[in-house]
Design a protein around this motif. Structure first.
Motif, PDB file in Angstrom:
ATOM      1  N   LEU A 179       0.811  -1.209   0.000  1.00  0.00           N
ATOM      2  CA  LEU A 179       0.000   0.000   0.000  1.00  0.00           C
ATOM      3  C   LEU A 179       0.849   1.264   0.000  1.00  0.00           C
ATOM      4  CD1 LEU A 179      -3.120   0.262   0.078  1.00  0.00           C
ATOM      5  CD2 LEU A 179      -2.876   0.893   2.486  1.00  0.00           C
ATOM      6  N   GLN A 180       0.486   2.198  -0.845  1.00  0.00           N
ATOM      7  CA  GLN A 180       1.172   3.480  -0.879  1.00  0.00           C
ATOM      8  C   GLN A 180       0.559   4.428   0.158  1.00  0.00           C
ATOM      9  OE1 GLN A 180      -0.295   4.093  -5.060  1.00  0.00           O
ATOM     10  NE2 GLN A 180      -0.644   6.191  -4.352  1.00  0.00           N
ATOM     11  N   PRO A 181       1.297   5.442   0.601  1.00  0.00           N
ATOM     12  CA  PRO A 181       0.749   6.401   1.555  1.00  0.00           C
ATOM     13  C   PRO A 181      -0.531   7.042   1.017  1.00  0.00           C
ATOM     14  CG  PRO A 181       3.116   6.666   1.361  1.00  0.00           C
ATOM     15  CD  PRO A 181       2.719   5.704   0.296  1.00  0.00           C
ATOM     16  N   GLY A 182      -1.522   7.173   1.865  1.00  0.00           N
ATOM     17  CA  GLY A 182      -2.814   7.685   1.444  1.00  0.00           C
ATOM     18  C   GLY A 182      -3.723   6.613   0.890  1.00  0.00           C
ATOM     19  N   GLY A 183      -3.250   5.366   0.880  1.00  0.00           N
ATOM     20  CA  GLY A 183      -4.038   4.256   0.359  1.00  0.00           C
ATOM     21  C   GLY A 183      -4.881   3.594   1.427  1.00  0.00           C
ATOM     22  N   ALA A 207      -5.988  -5.344  13.010  1.00  0.00           N
ATOM     23  CA  ALA A 207      -6.168  -3.905  12.807  1.00  0.00           C
ATOM     24  C   ALA A 207      -5.912  -3.132  14.096  1.00  0.00           C
ATOM     25  CB  ALA A 207      -7.574  -3.624  12.290  1.00  0.00           C
ATOM     26  N   SER A 208      -6.341  -3.689  15.229  1.00  0.00           N
ATOM     27  CA  SER A 208      -6.221  -2.981  16.501  1.00  0.00           C
ATOM     28  C   SER A 208      -4.768  -2.827  16.949  1.00  0.00           C
ATOM     29  CB  SER A 208      -7.012  -3.706  17.592  1.00  0.00           C
ATOM     30  OG  SER A 208      -6.423  -4.961  17.908  1.00  0.00           O
ATOM     31  N   LEU A 209      -3.870  -3.645  16.410  1.00  0.00           N
ATOM     32  CA  LEU A 209      -2.468  -3.603  16.808  1.00  0.00           C
ATOM     33  C   LEU A 209      -1.610  -2.705  15.921  1.00  0.00           C
ATOM     34  CD1 LEU A 209      -1.908  -7.381  17.669  1.00  0.00           C
ATOM     35  CD2 LEU A 209      -2.263  -5.483  19.261  1.00  0.00           C
ATOM     36  N   LEU A 210      -2.196  -2.142  14.859  1.00  0.00           N
ATOM     37  CA  LEU A 210      -1.425  -1.263  13.988  1.00  0.00           C
ATOM     38  C   LEU A 210      -1.164   0.068  14.692  1.00  0.00           C
ATOM     39  CD1 LEU A 210      -3.147  -1.883  10.531  1.00  0.00           C
ATOM     40  CD2 LEU A 210      -0.980  -2.801  11.356  1.00  0.00           C
ATOM     41  N   PRO A 211       0.026   0.643  14.534  1.00  0.00           N
ATOM     42  CA  PRO A 211       0.365   1.889  15.234  1.00  0.00           C
ATOM     43  C   PRO A 211      -0.494   3.060  14.752  1.00  0.00           C
ATOM     44  CG  PRO A 211       2.060   1.313  13.636  1.00  0.00           C
ATOM     45  CD  PRO A 211       1.143   0.139  13.705  1.00  0.00           C
ATOM     46  N   PRO A 212      -1.157   3.774  15.663  1.00  0.00           N
ATOM     47  CA  PRO A 212      -2.011   4.903  15.260  1.00  0.00           C
ATOM     48  C   PRO A 212      -1.247   6.058  14.640  1.00  0.00           C
ATOM     49  CG  PRO A 212      -1.809   4.775  17.650  1.00  0.00           C
ATOM     50  CD  PRO A 212      -1.202   3.521  17.108  1.00  0.00           C
ATOM     51  N   SER A 213       0.059   6.103  14.832  1.00  0.00           N
ATOM     52  CA  SER A 213       0.861   7.146  14.202  1.00  0.00           C
ATOM     53  C   SER A 213       0.977   6.944  12.694  1.00  0.00           C
ATOM     54  CB  SER A 213       2.261   7.185  14.813  1.00  0.00           C
ATOM     55  OG  SER A 213       2.919   5.929  14.638  1.00  0.00           O
ATOM     56  N   GLU A 214       0.709   5.728  12.228  1.00  0.00           N
ATOM     57  CA  GLU A 214       0.856   5.411  10.812  1.00  0.00           C
ATOM     58  C   GLU A 214      -0.442   4.980  10.151  1.00  0.00           C
ATOM     59  OE1 GLU A 214       3.982   2.572  10.217  1.00  0.00           O
ATOM     60  OE2 GLU A 214       5.250   3.461  11.748  1.00  0.00           O
ATOM     61  N   TRP A 215      -1.428   4.564  10.951  1.00  0.00           N
ATOM     62  CA  TRP A 215      -2.644   3.992  10.390  1.00  0.00           C
ATOM     63  C   TRP A 215      -3.886   4.565  11.060  1.00  0.00           C
ATOM     64  CZ3 TRP A 215      -2.269   0.813   6.227  1.00  0.00           C
ATOM     65  CH2 TRP A 215      -0.997   0.290   5.951  1.00  0.00           C
ATOM     66  N   ILE A 216      -4.956   4.672  10.278  1.00  0.00           N
ATOM     67  CA  ILE A 216      -6.283   4.983  10.803  1.00  0.00           C
ATOM     68  C   ILE A 216      -7.154   3.760  10.525  1.00  0.00           C
ATOM     69  CG2 ILE A 216      -8.307   6.475  10.662  1.00  0.00           C
ATOM     70  CD1 ILE A 216      -6.461   8.673   9.618  1.00  0.00           C
ATOM     71  N   CYS A 217      -7.600   3.098  11.567  1.00  0.00           N
ATOM     72  CA  CYS A 217      -8.362   1.855  11.426  1.00  0.00           C
ATOM     73  C   CYS A 217      -9.790   2.067  11.930  1.00  0.00           C
ATOM     74  CB  CYS A 217      -7.696   0.723  12.216  1.00  0.00           C
ATOM     75  SG  CYS A 217      -5.987   0.416  11.700  1.00  0.00           S
ATOM     76  N   THR A 218     -10.763   1.770  11.088  1.00  0.00           N
ATOM     77  CA  THR A 218     -12.163   1.944  11.449  1.00  0.00           C
ATOM     78  C   THR A 218     -12.917   0.640  11.252  1.00  0.00           C
ATOM     79  OG1 THR A 218     -12.737   2.695   9.216  1.00  0.00           O
ATOM     80  CG2 THR A 218     -12.143   4.381  10.833  1.00  0.00           C
ATOM     81  N   HIS A 219     -14.074   0.546  11.919  1.00  0.00           N
ATOM     82  CA  HIS A 219     -14.841  -0.693  11.947  1.00  0.00           C
ATOM     83  C   HIS A 219     -16.320  -0.341  11.914  1.00  0.00           C
ATOM     84  CE1 HIS A 219     -16.120  -4.455  14.493  1.00  0.00           C
ATOM     85  NE2 HIS A 219     -16.521  -4.534  13.235  1.00  0.00           N
ATOM     86  N   ILE A 232     -14.114  -3.450   7.801  1.00  0.00           N
ATOM     87  CA  ILE A 232     -12.928  -2.944   8.492  1.00  0.00           C
ATOM     88  C   ILE A 232     -12.045  -2.243   7.461  1.00  0.00           C
ATOM     89  CG2 ILE A 232     -10.854  -3.568   9.781  1.00  0.00           C
ATOM     90  CD1 ILE A 232     -12.412  -5.896  10.975  1.00  0.00           C
ATOM     91  N   LEU A 233     -11.669  -0.995   7.763  1.00  0.00           N
ATOM     92  CA  LEU A 233     -10.879  -0.178   6.849  1.00  0.00           C
ATOM     93  C   LEU A 233      -9.556   0.203   7.495  1.00  0.00           C
ATOM     94  CD1 LEU A 233     -13.740   2.222   5.688  1.00  0.00           C
ATOM     95  CD2 LEU A 233     -12.873   0.221   4.452  1.00  0.00           C
ATOM     96  N   LEU A 234      -8.478   0.009   6.775  1.00  0.00           N
ATOM     97  CA  LEU A 234      -7.136   0.343   7.239  1.00  0.00           C
ATOM     98  C   LEU A 234      -6.554   1.392   6.298  1.00  0.00           C
ATOM     99  CD1 LEU A 234      -5.847  -3.332   7.715  1.00  0.00           C
ATOM    100  CD2 LEU A 234      -7.237  -1.970   9.294  1.00  0.00           C
ATOM    101  N   ALA A 235      -6.482   2.631   6.759  1.00  0.00           N
ATOM    102  CA  ALA A 235      -5.993   3.731   5.931  1.00  0.00           C
ATOM    103  C   ALA A 235      -4.566   4.090   6.330  1.00  0.00           C
ATOM    104  CB  ALA A 235      -6.899   4.952   6.089  1.00  0.00           C
TER     105      ALA A 235
END
Length: 254
Positions: A179-183, A207-219, A232-235
């Motif tokens: 995934l590229q940034p912004g993807g 998804a819950s373990l991804l660092p919030p500094s790099e990812w926005i995870c929604t459910h 579940i979306l991982l941005a």
């Protein structure tokens, strides 16, 4: 099923732009896409739309003509067809890579694409008879704007053949690398069949373990319908270090 070889991409010309301009470009693109799609997305939510419809609305706000996207679970090809139309709406052609472990699914997908795409659009879609866990091996040098999963079993197919947590999590690791940034990584999980709940729980934990500094995870889930699909979306965030890396990469072409 025989898959098409991956053709090399043409050389990319890149001009150097200050980080402020890059940030402004990203902000402008995001604002224009959100403003045009937020009303329709709200209508979908208020109308009780299915997770698949909401996911499609989100994809339309992310994908741009000429992008590269991945369908990790082709199934009957409906998502693959939509993605092909999003990345190749006219003369600017993007690329779609599709995976499925079942030959029957790829045959259905290929037939659907041939029926509804132009020859130019169809040539930009490559299908692979592989488990999605092999994505990283097949797409080593690809950078994607969007990776989508529609988990479970093949509709109107053998319900004993399902996606399972171990290979799905392995595939998600590959998706994050592609995934590229912004993807965005989009995952629709089904819990109404044997094994589905376990797979959903594994994806949610991932998804819950991804660092919030790099990812926005929604459910997204329907609380009053416990067996409804989950979205579940991982941005992937665009960070300052990312902007600096883009500038450094661009300078190497000057």
């Amino acid at each position: 099923m025989t898959h098409f070889p991956i053709r090399p991409f043409p050389a990319i010309r890149c001009s150097i732009r200050p980080a402020t301009l890059l940030r402004a470009q990203i902000s402008a693109d995001s604002t224009s896409r959100i403003s045009s799609d937020e009303t329709s997305t709200a209508q979908l939510l208020l109308g009780g739309a299915k997770a698949t419809s909401i996911a499609s609305a989100v994809w339309k706000g992310i994908v741009r003509p000429g992008d590269t996207v991945v369908d990790a679970t082709c199934g009957n090809g409906i998502d693959t067809l939509l993605l092909a139309r999003l990345v190749s709406p006219g003369s600017l052609l993007g690329r779609v890579y599709g995976f499925d472990i079942q030959k029957e699914a790829l045959e259905r997908t290929s037939l659907l694409l041939e029926q509804h795409l132009t020859p130019e659009q169809r040539n930009r879609v490559e299908l692979f008879h592989h488990c999605h866990s092999k994505m990283g091996e097949v797409l080593k040098d690809v950078r994607a704007r969007l990776v989508v999963y529609n988990l479970g079993y093949l509709p109107h197919g053998d319900k004993e053949l399902i996606t399972r947590a171990p290979t799905t999590i392995q595939s998600l690791h590959c998706s994050l690398d592609l995934l590229q940034p912004g993807g965005l990584v989009s995952v629709i999980c089904y819990v109404g069949h044997p094994g589905g709940q376990e797979e959903y729980e594994a994806v949610k934990e991932f998804a819950s373990l991804l660092p919030p500094s790099e990812w926005i995870c929604t459910h997204l889930e329907q609380l009053h319908r416990p067996l409804a699909p989950h979205l579940i979306l991982l941005a992937k965030k665009v960070t300052q270090s990312t902007l600096e890396k883009v500038e450094n990469d661009c300078s190497s072409f000057s």
